[in-house]
Design a protein around this motif. Structure first.
Motif, mmCIF file in Angstrom:
data_model
loop_
_atom_site.group_PDB
_atom_site.id
_atom_site.type_symbol
_atom_site.label_atom_id
_atom_site.label_comp_id
_atom_site.label_asym_id
_atom_site.label_seq_id
_atom_site.Cartn_x
_atom_site.Cartn_y
_atom_site.Cartn_z
ATOM 1 N N LYS A 26 0.802 -1.218 0.000
ATOM 2 C CA LYS A 26 0.000 0.000 0.000
ATOM 3 C C LYS A 26 0.842 1.278 0.000
ATOM 4 O O LYS A 26 0.300 2.379 -0.101
ATOM 5 C CB LYS A 26 -0.917 0.026 1.231
ATOM 6 C CG LYS A 26 -1.903 -1.134 1.305
ATOM 7 C CD LYS A 26 -2.718 -1.063 2.584
ATOM 8 C CE LYS A 26 -3.671 -2.260 2.690
ATOM 9 N NZ LYS A 26 -4.440 -2.225 3.958
ATOM 10 N N LEU A 27 2.163 1.124 0.113
ATOM 11 C CA LEU A 27 3.004 2.304 0.307
ATOM 12 C C LEU A 27 2.911 3.287 -0.849
ATOM 13 O O LEU A 27 2.891 4.497 -0.643
ATOM 14 C CB LEU A 27 4.465 1.902 0.526
ATOM 15 C CG LEU A 27 4.764 1.087 1.795
ATOM 16 C CD1 LEU A 27 6.262 0.984 2.008
ATOM 17 C CD2 LEU A 27 4.108 1.704 3.014
ATOM 18 N N ASP A 28 2.871 2.779 -2.094
ATOM 19 C CA ASP A 28 2.729 3.665 -3.253
ATOM 20 C C ASP A 28 1.460 4.497 -3.153
ATOM 21 O O ASP A 28 1.446 5.682 -3.498
ATOM 22 C CB ASP A 28 2.685 2.838 -4.547
ATOM 23 C CG ASP A 28 4.053 2.764 -5.218
ATOM 24 O OD1 ASP A 28 4.809 3.739 -5.099
ATOM 25 O OD2 ASP A 28 4.348 1.752 -5.847
ATOM 26 N N LEU A 29 0.396 3.850 -2.694
ATOM 27 C CA LEU A 29 -0.892 4.539 -2.583
ATOM 28 C C LEU A 29 -0.875 5.534 -1.428
ATOM 29 O O LEU A 29 -1.385 6.653 -1.549
ATOM 30 C CB LEU A 29 -2.026 3.526 -2.396
ATOM 31 C CG LEU A 29 -2.139 2.429 -3.449
ATOM 32 C CD1 LEU A 29 -3.313 1.509 -3.125
ATOM 33 C CD2 LEU A 29 -2.314 3.020 -4.837
ATOM 34 N N ILE A 30 -0.279 5.130 -0.308
ATOM 35 C CA ILE A 30 -0.224 6.012 0.861
ATOM 36 C C ILE A 30 0.571 7.273 0.542
ATOM 37 O O ILE A 30 0.104 8.398 0.754
ATOM 38 C CB ILE A 30 0.395 5.283 2.066
ATOM 39 C CG1 ILE A 30 -0.511 4.134 2.517
ATOM 40 C CG2 ILE A 30 0.633 6.259 3.224
ATOM 41 C CD1 ILE A 30 0.146 3.217 3.541
ATOM 42 N N SER A 31 1.792 7.079 0.027
ATOM 43 C CA SER A 31 2.635 8.244 -0.259
ATOM 44 C C SER A 31 2.070 9.058 -1.419
ATOM 45 O O SER A 31 2.182 10.287 -1.441
ATOM 46 C CB SER A 31 4.069 7.814 -0.543
ATOM 47 O OG SER A 31 4.140 6.827 -1.548
#
Length: 448
Positions: A26-31
């Motif tokens: 999910k990191l791409d989406l979070i950042s």
């Protein structure tokens, strides 16, 4: 001691595995979400980073991001534990765009040509301050209390309303703003932008330049089952195309908004699951596909971006509004419209008066009726990029109410039977925020 070390190593391994399986994807989406939110909020509305992080980005997982603003370069970056850094750039006239490493920031770009409404009239038909108006049939104490009850007390986070604007018989009868916000604050409407997109089609239809009942002009669909999907089906969210919209997880909608270069193509590439007009399915991808279809109606990109403003937005004096674009330059018609609460109320007023703006018929009456008529598979809750109360979602509100609705509880409610428009902007949506009670309180202040 060795046992303790082994246990600590085991705990660390388990924690890393848990992080890898649950959060890392999910990191791409979070950042991405965080960088876009910071860039838009700061450069469009002058919000300080602290306010954005404590307000706009106060969402589970999103608060893991570390954000930075570059004032000189006019961009924001976000990363989670130093991983998956994303960047959103701001360009005057276009707002913020989340970009990837392949995006050429030096490439020239078109800016919409804007016209400011200058007619020396008071709000809502002009941009001068509203005139004081007192209606004998309004209980102003009850009205004030109903609006005040939508806001938290200092420091509270239960209701999280940021702004309320109420128009009655073309007059502003009350407005209220949370700490840090004013009548000049631009607030993201999220999916209320879908109704702006629908209006652009309404103008083209009035001009006789598009037939929404013909198959959508998409070459990639001509040789399969999708060839029979019409623009009407897309406007009704009734195309039968595959789509998942769930903002609590990785889904089609989140991947589109925070990863895709061409947001309209995401839905365009989806297969058909059902025959058109048989299964209603809410899809932000569908609206961005509609934006992409709109682009195909114009010879140049400049004409396309000018049209949204000249045909509707600036036509009714929504001069604060900015609709942001994806990396290909198409408007993100599903989600990225920013405007002041007062300007959002002007949009509601246009529909309250059946497409007429102070004598000029911008939209045909038939188009407004079309948008407020339930599609036959939505149980009375959806028309053409507008939500409806025809099915009684809000039991204490007139059934003729139709409304623009956006993530986290943005609303422009249009109530023809009461000659009223109600705008609420905030960070909590139904049922966490009691929209039925909120609307009922305002309605009850007007004596029949």
């Amino acid at each position: 001691m060795k046992k303790i070390l082994k246990l600590l190593v085991l705990v660390l391994v388990v924690a890393l595995l848990y992080f890898g399986f649950t959060t890392y994807p999910k990191l791409d989406l979070i950042s991405g979400f965080s960088a876009k939110s910071v860039a838009s909020g700061h450069f469009l509305d002058n919000r300080p980073l602290e306010l954005i992080e404590k307000g706009d980005n106060d969402i589970p997982l999103l608060n893991l991001a570390t954000n930075k603003i570059d004032e000189t370069g006019k961009f924001a970056t976000s990363a989670v534990y130093g991983l998956k850094e994303r960047k959103a750039i701001y360009r005057e006239g276009l707002g913020a765009t989340l970009i990837n490493d392949d995006f050429d920031i030096s490439k020239p770009y078109d800016i919409p040509k804007r016209t400011k409404l200058e007619n020396n009239l008071s709000f809502p038909y002009g941009n001068n301050e509203p005139k004081d108006t007192v209606f004998a049939n309004i209980d102003y104490t009850k009205l004030k209390n109903a609006v005040a009850s939508a806001f938290d007390k200092t420091g509270g986070k239960l209701k999280r309303t940021r702004a309320v604007v109420v128009l009655y018989k073309d007059k502003l009868i009350t407005e209220k703003y949370d700490t840090g916000f004013t009548k000049d604050s631009k607030i993201l409407g999220w999916s209320m932008t879908k109704s702006i997109t629908s209006s652009a089609f309404g103008v083209l239809a009035k001009q006789g330049k598009i037939d929404i009942y013909k198959p959508a002009p998409i070459a990639e669909w001509k040789n399969d089952d999708r060839k029979i999907i019409t623009i009407n089906d897309l406007l009704h969210m009734n195309s039968g195309l595959e789509w998942e919209e769930d903002y609590s997880t990785i889904c089609d909608a989140t991947k589109m908004l925070f990863l895709a270069e061409d947001m309209g193509r995401v839905q365009m590439d989806k297969p058909a699951q059902f025959k058109p007009d048989t299964h209603w399915n809410y899809s932000s991808g569908t609206t961005n596909l509609l934006s992409k279809i709109l682009r195909s109606q114009f010879k140049t990109h400049q004409e396309y971006i000018d049209f949204w403003y000249s045909a509707v937005i600036d036509k009714i004096g929504m001069n604060s509004m900015v609709v942001e674009q994806d990396m290909t330059g198409n408007f993100v018609g599903s989600s990225y419209g920013w405007a002041t609460p007062r300007d959002w109320s002007k949009f509601g007023l246009l529909y309250l008066h059946k497409g007429n703006w102070k004598g000029e018929q911008i939209l045909d009456e038939s188009w407004v009726k079309y948008t407020a008529t339930p599609t036959n598979t939505s149980d009375g809750k959806y028309g053409a990029q507008f939500w409806l109360n025809a099915g009684g979602k809000f039991p204490d509100v007139p059934r003729d109410m139709f409304y623009c609705s956006g993530y986290q509880g943005q609303m422009v409610a249009i109530i023809p039977s009461l000659d009223m428009v109600i705008v609420r902007m905030g960070l909590k949506e139904d049922p966490a925020f009691d929209f039925n009670g909120f609307l009922k309180g305002i309605i009850d202040s007007v004596k029949k």
